[in-house]
Design an enzyme around this catalytic site. Sequence first.
Site, PDB file in Angstrom:
ATOM      1  N   SER A  57      -8.354 -54.278  54.138  1.00 15.66           N
ATOM      2  CA  SER A  57      -9.674 -55.084  54.389  1.00 15.66           C
ATOM      3  C   SER A  57     -10.669 -54.662  55.278  1.00 15.66           C
ATOM      4  CB  SER A  57      -9.385 -56.512  54.971  1.00 15.66           C
ATOM      5  OG  SER A  57      -8.020 -57.156  54.231  1.00 15.66           O
TER       6      SER A  57
ATOM      7  N   TYR B 180      -9.838 -71.950  54.201  1.00  9.40           N
ATOM      8  CA  TYR B 180     -10.638 -70.774  54.158  1.00  9.40           C
ATOM      9  C   TYR B 180     -10.077 -69.644  53.204  1.00  9.40           C
ATOM     10  CZ  TYR B 180     -14.034 -67.437  55.987  1.00  9.40           C
ATOM     11  OH  TYR B 180     -15.027 -66.810  56.398  1.00  9.40           O
TER      12      TYR B 180
ATOM     13  N   ASP C 291     -12.353 -55.879  44.783  1.00 10.91           N
ATOM     14  CA  ASP C 291     -11.023 -56.244  45.739  1.00 10.91           C
ATOM     15  C   ASP C 291      -9.677 -56.168  45.003  1.00 10.91           C
ATOM     16  OD1 ASP C 291     -10.254 -57.263  48.303  1.00 10.91           O
ATOM     17  OD2 ASP C 291      -9.863 -59.201  47.353  1.00 10.91           O
TER      18      ASP C 291
ATOM     19  N   HIS D 208      -4.562 -54.222  45.387  1.00  8.95           N
ATOM     20  CA  HIS D 208      -5.590 -54.239  46.449  1.00  8.95           C
ATOM     21  C   HIS D 208      -6.515 -53.330  46.150  1.00  8.95           C
ATOM     22  CE1 HIS D 208      -6.805 -55.871  50.608  1.00  8.95           C
ATOM     23  NE2 HIS D 208      -7.789 -56.361  49.623  1.00  8.95           N
TER      24      HIS D 208
ATOM     25  N   CYS E  97     -12.877 -52.121  55.231  1.00  4.07           N
ATOM     26  CA  CYS E  97     -12.954 -50.693  55.102  1.00  4.07           C
ATOM     27  C   CYS E  97     -14.035 -50.343  54.200  1.00  4.07           C
ATOM     28  CB  CYS E  97     -11.674 -49.851  54.707  1.00  4.07           C
ATOM     29  SG  CYS E  97     -10.483 -49.998  55.825  1.00  4.07           S
TER      30      CYS E  97
ATOM     31  N   ARG F 139      -7.674 -65.377  57.085  1.00  2.00           N
ATOM     32  CA  ARG F 139      -6.025 -65.350  56.503  1.00  2.00           C
ATOM     33  C   ARG F 139      -5.120 -65.658  57.709  1.00  2.00           C
ATOM     34  NH1 ARG F 139      -4.683 -61.300  54.937  1.00  2.00           N
ATOM     35  NH2 ARG F 139      -6.273 -59.701  54.924  1.00  2.00           N
TER      36      ARG F 139
ATOM     37  N   LYS G 259      -5.776 -63.664  46.902  1.00  2.79           N
ATOM     38  CA  LYS G 259      -4.534 -63.044  47.454  1.00  2.79           C
ATOM     39  C   LYS G 259      -3.345 -63.625  46.998  1.00  2.79           C
ATOM     40  CE  LYS G 259      -7.584 -60.612  49.756  1.00  2.79           C
ATOM     41  NZ  LYS G 259      -7.832 -59.285  49.119  1.00  2.79           N
TER      42      LYS G 259
ATOM     43  N   ARG H 253     -18.613 -64.526  55.246  1.00  7.85           N
ATOM     44  CA  ARG H 253     -18.176 -64.407  54.029  1.00  7.85           C
ATOM     45  C   ARG H 253     -19.485 -64.805  53.035  1.00  7.85           C
ATOM     46  NH1 ARG H 253     -13.572 -61.315  52.297  1.00  7.85           N
ATOM     47  NH2 ARG H 253     -12.373 -61.330  54.478  1.00  7.85           N
TER      48      ARG H 253
END
Length: 641
Positions: free
Chosen positions: A309, A258, A334, A287, A311, A111, A267, A425
């Site tokens: 992100s 991407y 997510d 989130h 974690c 991102r 998002k 990913r």
Amino acid sequence: MMHFKIIPENYVNKDAKCAQIALGCSRAAHQTALRGSIKLNPQIATLTPKVRAFVERSAALCEPEHVHVCDGSDAEASALLQLMQQQGTVKPLPKYENCWLTRTDPADVARVESRTFICSERERDVVPIARAGQKSALGNYITPADYDKAVTDRFPGCMRGRTMYVIPFSMGPVGSPLSKIGVEVTDSPYVVYSMRVMTRMGNKVLEALRKDENFVRCLHSVGRTSNPSTTGWHCDPPRTIILHRPTDNEIISYGSGYGGNSLLGKKCFALRLGSVLARREGWLAEHMLIVGITDPKGRKRYIAAAFPSACGKTNLAMMTPSLPGYKVECVGDDIAWMKFDKNGVLRAINPENGFFGVAPGTSEATNPIAMASVFRNTVFTNVAETSEGGVWWEGMGAAPENVVDWKGKPWNAAAGTPAAHPNSRFCTPAQQCPIIDEQWESAEGVPISAILFGGRRPQGVPLVVEARDWQHGVFMGATMRSEATAAAEHAGKVIMHDPFAMRPFFGYNFGEYLRHWLSMPQEGRTMPKIFHVNWFRKNEQGQFLWPGFGENSRVLEWVLRRCDGEECARDAPLGRVPAAGALRTDGLASLDLEQLFSTPRDFWMQEADCIEKYFKEEVGDDLPNEMWDELNKLRKNFQQS
Ligand code: OXD
Ligand code: MN
């Protein structure tokens, strides 16, 4: 020039020539856009007037050769795969069933937060007052004029010679009162294929649009590269921009193919626009992962958890609990959309339909459930490839021989470069997760008993703390910090503020967001309890103090006992922590509970200073007074301890 097979090439919709451009495009660009005819597939006639107008305007602006309205069928998915193979964007992974590998341009791997903007009439709608006229970490503002200019500078003619795909998609189960619909137009077949995994898309959504015409307009183009990459991946990194105009329900993204930059339901819609819609309509777009936990007595509760992100959100969402008799089931990994129902219960849906998970670090040891989910019907992006047509990434286990790295070059472990990109990913249908919760598509959502906040904090922050009340919980969310992630363009392991794990995803002024959270407790509502957790604390030798993964079920067990009102906590300066012996540690060797729960006074006085600085510099007068009250309590508690 390759034509997408399922579109009749002789289908020309003359109406497209009458299209008007309302996407910030100038008159001159409009005129240019009307050169030539655009081939539309017959399905365009079945679109509702608003969708059709959006499609025609976008086509007039971008001048694609064809327009294809996606029906979401298997035949369409196969045709897309065939096309992408011809173009060199995907290759099959014969070791698995229907799995594909994509390598992006090495300049398009994450991102791009610095190029992500929210547009509104007033800057303060987007950015707290303290940052007016400056760069803010809590939202990038763009004026309507600059927004329009960004579009006119990039979009006219950007799809020439390509197909423009129209993706009608639903965030959330089609027809759920908590769901919302979007229509993304894009020139990337990879985006179409991925959106088919990540959202519900196609004819059933067009059907739903006939009942309710409202939708979020999403325009995406990978852009025109002067230097096309060797992977068949188109992008335009120097001119990448991701724009949101919440007042118009509009998202526009250019230059990147991407993840969060291009799969606009995720998002951009579910969080940035979602947070604005949620505030307007009185709910929460967060989130957060959602999991169901069943205890040995068969009682099931759901929790939602916000972590920045990378974690371990996906790991927690698919946890294999080490505590006997416990079962964890996954609703989402997510994003959570949550709303109080008429009985005052907070209910959550996962608006997504798939997992776009970070591959490195996923293994039989860390997340066996993900490993059991991803080797069918999956698109892998930027992972390494094995000689048997399989995939590999760092942390998966011993590296096989002859690995090809994410850039398509033979990998030499000794060179010290990773085989898989750290933000590589898997994009996998949620349905195939072996522990997907039976309620995961429930229209009314699942009831939430607790909310966890957490981050990657190597020092000072204890394993678990319960908020004293909702306001204190909001403060915990507001003051979250974590080590930086590979999911965005940050370098190094700095500890960053990431309130509510939403820092890159707020659609409006963070001060107002806090007010919205503070307004949640209302008569007749049962408020979930709030906790802060940290699985990542280290000792002085740099070793983790807590084993993490399935052992985190021990923390969840304590959390649920607290939700039941059990007296198993004691007051501590940060909130409530497990009373002596209350956290189940049976069977865990060499645990230093004292260090794990210690809250060094110097550390916390410094942390309080950091929070004060952050509040002043980033939020200023927009910060609700309740947050200052909580900071004062924090300092007082440590002064007295
Ligand atoms: C994600 C992220 O990709 O948070 O989920 O960056
Ligand atoms: Mn995320």
